[in-house]
Design a protein around this motif. Structure first.
Motif, PDB file in Angstrom:
ATOM      1  N   SER A   1       0.820  -1.229   0.000  1.00 27.26           N
ATOM      2  CA  SER A   1       0.000   0.000   0.000  1.00 27.26           C
ATOM      3  C   SER A   1       0.849   1.273   0.000  1.00 27.26           C
ATOM      4  N   TYR A   2       2.164   1.124  -0.174  1.00 23.39           N
ATOM      5  CA  TYR A   2       3.062   2.292  -0.181  1.00 23.39           C
ATOM      6  C   TYR A   2       3.830   2.330  -1.510  1.00 23.39           C
ATOM      7  N   PRO A   3       4.194   3.524  -1.972  1.00 23.73           N
ATOM      8  CA  PRO A   3       4.934   3.641  -3.250  1.00 23.73           C
ATOM      9  C   PRO A   3       6.424   3.345  -3.081  1.00 23.73           C
ATOM     10  N   ILE A   4       6.733   2.280  -2.358  1.00 25.48           N
ATOM     11  CA  ILE A   4       8.137   1.920  -2.121  1.00 25.48           C
ATOM     12  C   ILE A   4       8.617   1.041  -3.267  1.00 25.48           C
ATOM     13  N   ARG A   5       9.737   1.424  -3.871  1.00 20.14           N
ATOM     14  CA  ARG A   5      10.276   0.697  -5.021  1.00 20.14           C
ATOM     15  C   ARG A   5      11.306  -0.322  -4.519  1.00 20.14           C
ATOM     16  N   ILE A   6      11.033  -1.602  -4.776  1.00 20.18           N
ATOM     17  CA  ILE A   6      11.866  -2.692  -4.268  1.00 20.18           C
ATOM     18  C   ILE A   6      12.432  -3.481  -5.439  1.00 20.18           C
ATOM     19  N   ALA A   7      13.695  -3.862  -5.352  1.00 18.89           N
ATOM     20  CA  ALA A   7      14.338  -4.639  -6.415  1.00 18.89           C
ATOM     21  C   ALA A   7      15.026  -5.858  -5.822  1.00 18.89           C
ATOM     22  N   LEU A   8      15.179  -6.896  -6.645  1.00 23.25           N
ATOM     23  CA  LEU A   8      15.874  -8.122  -6.257  1.00 23.25           C
ATOM     24  C   LEU A   8      17.118  -8.256  -7.125  1.00 23.25           C
ATOM     25  N   LEU A   9      18.278  -8.362  -6.475  1.00 21.25           N
ATOM     26  CA  LEU A   9      19.544  -8.436  -7.213  1.00 21.25           C
ATOM     27  C   LEU A   9      20.352  -9.632  -6.704  1.00 21.25           C
ATOM     28  N   THR A  10      20.503 -10.644  -7.554  1.00 19.58           N
ATOM     29  CA  THR A  10      21.271 -11.843  -7.196  1.00 19.58           C
ATOM     30  C   THR A  10      22.207 -12.189  -8.349  1.00 19.58           C
ATOM     31  N   GLY A  11      22.988 -13.223  -8.144  1.00 20.84           N
ATOM     32  CA  GLY A  11      23.884 -13.663  -9.208  1.00 20.84           C
ATOM     33  C   GLY A  11      23.141 -14.221 -10.395  1.00 20.84           C
ATOM     34  N   ASN A  12      21.864 -14.499 -10.217  1.00 26.59           N
ATOM     35  CA  ASN A  12      21.052 -15.087 -11.275  1.00 26.59           C
ATOM     36  C   ASN A  12      20.190 -14.045 -12.007  1.00 26.59           C
ATOM     37  N   THR A  13      20.326 -12.778 -11.609  1.00 29.63           N
ATOM     38  CA  THR A  13      19.557 -11.721 -12.272  1.00 29.63           C
ATOM     39  C   THR A  13      20.053 -11.546 -13.710  1.00 29.63           C
ATOM     40  N   PRO A  14      19.163 -11.577 -14.710  1.00 26.53           N
ATOM     41  CA  PRO A  14      19.580 -11.405 -16.111  1.00 26.53           C
ATOM     42  C   PRO A  14      20.361 -10.107 -16.301  1.00 26.53           C
ATOM     43  N   SER A  15      21.340 -10.111 -17.166  1.00 28.75           N
ATOM     44  CA  SER A  15      22.251  -8.970 -17.332  1.00 28.75           C
ATOM     45  C   SER A  15      21.521  -7.680 -17.709  1.00 28.75           C
TER      46      SER A  15
END
Length: 678
Positions: free
Chosen positions: A328-342
């Motif tokens: 319910s909040y405009p918080i921008r979240i990202a996931l960054l791992t070794g498997n994240t596409p380039s």
């Protein structure tokens, strides 16, 4: 004085380049290093009463030699020397193997004092060495950690030489009030008591005093670190009303322990100093919402947060949890791992650097050189013991003295928290949410496995999901443990054909692991046979059963972590330990697991059984080692030295400070590899 003690050990007579290198390999570089190189055990050289000795016991006997010794030769270069002495009117045979040269030292009618191993069946002593015939000789012989290059006896002689030559240079280091209050020996007396004790009491007094010395020096260093931390950092002036709204919209009420921890963390955020806090709590105690609140607070202050976790499965789970929690909040979240596409990774890196991402969740991928933040203000490291010192430091350097919260689901015993985590403040969630149900734990023998599977069939048919844990993936010559393949065949043979079974292990690709976990979470799999890859963080509320094979091969903390994967929903859950322990310690671990679900109790038991070094595990860097201090045996000293160190800094007594500066320089020379702030 100090310069004399810090001179090279090569100054001693008999220490050439080769012997010097051998000593260096043992960590002995200076005269002081040698004087503080303590024995790891003592041989009791006091004469024993015949009625007190036990079979195979190493003892000293003293008596008159009754006959000239006889030497018999057998085999290749082997010999047997036999003589007899009279002890308390009893004739005792004395046998020396492969020491024919002793014949000339054993004369009929003389007194012989000999150290050896008692053989009850033959009523004879297998002699190891002659130690003399004078009753006033030292009662203990010090045995030192040695190597192929240098023997214990040689080290003992060098220590005696160092003491005789340099004991005058050993300084007075204790503030007098401590020495008197705790009946402590001076450093000179400690060295004498550790190397040359004549009674158990002398050694114990010296050991206790040096343990106090080590722990006190360590506590002083910890305080110095905390003072350095308080000179850095920035206040995070978060929006308190927004934070209250965040808690109000949660579908549950926080426990008292959670509220207390939130208050402690938020107070740290507002201080103009860098937060360095550890949040510990048992499995399922609700650490995630507490840490999420801290990230939300940082967001309201316009700062970015980074959450680093040890595995991609756990990173994915945290990412999904935070997205739901902040939906319910405009918080921008990202996931960054070794498997994240380039392509996706490049986009995230740009958004992180320009401030378009508020919270990033990731693995070691977060500490790569090309990862830059716009304004990183808060760092959360989950299961921090799974990361090395340098990895944690690398993430800290991504921001300008960001506030740091470490998190662990392995409750840490108090003595370890005071020492290994003493530079941190600690928040403990020591109560479980009311909806969290205790997991019933049972211990069965391997021969009961088929009966267990018959019992599991109806449980699974009624909708239950089960974890089955194996310690190994492949066969081992050294461990008789089931592999995943053999377990799969076993369960496939005895569970009903309609039951869906899959395997999961750490050697799979990240994509495959993620796919299997998603299928298990979506109830497309009924029984998941896995290694300990699921130990931390995996959250499947419908999984109500945990079966652990060869459970005696796991430590208490790891067993508790595994058990914590079930009981996360509203259904009664169970944990089955399957083992046939071959050791008393293995049996004790299983009995303790059955007896309690309290992680704080288990962690203390685990520390007592394994010791601090093994408790953390070999992979964890940054742990300290003491020469004599024992964090279990000396728990009271740990507490006392912490309090006394704080008094020293608060009172700022110049005379004590002067002594303690020398004290720290001389005694606390070891590199403790603390994860300190730069």
């Amino acid at each position: 004085m100090q310069s004399v003690l810090t001179q090279s050990v090569g100054r001693l007579k008999g220490v050439g380049q080769k012997r010097k290198e051998a000593l260096n390999h043992l960590g002995i570089y200076s005269i002081l290093d040698l004087l503080l190189y303590f024995p790891f055990r003592y041989e009791d050289l006091s004469v024993k009463d015949l009625h007190e000795i036990q079979d195979r016991q190493k003892i000293v006997l003293e008596g008159l030699i009754l006959n000239s010794p006889i030497v018999q030769y057998f085999g290749r270069n082997k010999s047997r020397l036999l003589t007899h002495i009279t002890v308390e009117g009893i004739v005792i045979p004395i046998v020396f193997f492969n020491q024919p040269y002793l014949k000339d030292k054993l004369e009929k009618g003389n007194t012989l004092k000999v150290f050896g191993t008692w053989d009850s069946a033959r009523a004879q002593l297998s002699g190891i060495k002659i130690i003399g015939s004078h009753s006033n000789e030292e009662n203990f012989e010090s045995i030192y950690p040695a190597s192929k290059e240098i023997k214990s006896q040689t080290i003992a002689k060098l220590i005696k030489q160092a003491w005789d030559t340099y004991h005058f240079a050993i300084p007075v280091v204790w503030p007098e009030h401590l020495k008197v209050a705790y009946h402590l020996l001076s450093l000179k007396e400690i060295i004498v008591g550790m190397h040359f004790p004549n009674r158990d009491e002398e050694y114990e007094w010296a050991r206790r005093s040096f343990a106090f010395l080590e722990l006190f020096a360590y506590q002083l260093n910890i305080l110095q670190l905390k003072m350095r931390q308080e000179q850095a950092g920035h206040a995070i002036l978060y929006d308190n009303e927004a934070l209250k709204h965040f808690f109000a919209q949660l579908p549950f009420e926080l426990t008292g322990a959670q509220k207390r921890c939130v208050n402690e963390i938020c107070a740290d955020l507002r201080r103009p100093h860098q937060m360095y806090r550890l949040l510990q709590g048992d499995v399922g105690s609700g650490k995630t919402v507490v840490s999420a609140a801290a990230m939300f607070a940082a967001y309201t202050a316009g700062l970015q947060s980074a959450l680093m976790v040890p595995t991609e499965i756990l990173a994915q789970q945290h990412f999904e949890t935070l997205k739901k929690m902040f939906a319910s909040y405009p918080i921008r979240i990202a996931l960054l791992t070794g498997n994240t596409p380039s392509k996706e990774r490049k986009k995230y890196l740009e958004q992180l650097e320009t401030g378009k991402i508020d919270i990033v969740v990731g693995t070691h991928a977060l500490i790569q050189e090309d990862v830059h933040f716009y304004h990183l203000g808060f760092i959360l490291i989950d299961e921090q013991h799974r990361f090395g010192v340098e990895q944690r430091r690398a993430l800290r350097k991504k921001g300008d003295h960001p506030d740091i919260l470490f998190m662990t689901a392995t409750p840490i015993p108090r003595t370890l928290s005071i020492t290994s985590f003493g530079e941190m403040d600690i928040s403990s969630i020591d109560e479980l949410p009311p909806q969290r149900k205790a997991v019933r734990t049972h211990w069965i023998k391997p021969r009961q496995l088929r009966s267990l599977m018959e019992w599991l069939n109806p449980q699974i048919e009624q909708g239950a999901q089960i974890y089955v844990i194996s310690p190994l993936i492949e066969e081992s010559e050294h461990l008789e443990a089931e592999t995943l393949d053999s377990l799969f065949l076993e369960y496939r043979s005895h569970l009903k054909d309609t039951i869906r079974i899959e395997c999961l292990h750490g050697q799979m690709s990240a994509d495959d692991k993620q796919l299997i976990m998603e299928r298990f979470k979506n109830h497309e799999i009924d029984v998941l046979i896995s290694t300990t890859v699921i130990e931390v963080g995996v959250d499947v509320p419908n999984a109500i059963g945990m079966v652990i094979h060869n459970a005696d091969r796991f430590g208490l903390s790891q067993l508790h972590q595994l058990r914590g994967r079930v009981g996360r929903g509203d259904k009664a859950s169970f944990c089955i330990l399957i083992a046939e322990p071959r050791t008393e310690e293995g049996r004790q671990r299983l009995e303790i697991m059955v007896a309690t679900n309290d992680g704080f109790v288990l962690s203390q038991k685990d520390l007592q059984m394994r010791g601090p070094g093994d408790w953390f595990g070999k992979s964890q860097s940054g742990n300290i080692e003491f020469k004599v201090a024992d964090l279990v045996k000396d728990a009271e000293i740990v507490e006392v030295t912490r309090l006394e160190a704080e008094k020293i800094y608060q009172q700022k007594n110049e005379q004590d400070y002067k002594k303690l500066e020398e004290f720290l320089q001389l005694i606390n020379k070891q590199e403790n590899n603390l994860d300190i702030l730069d």
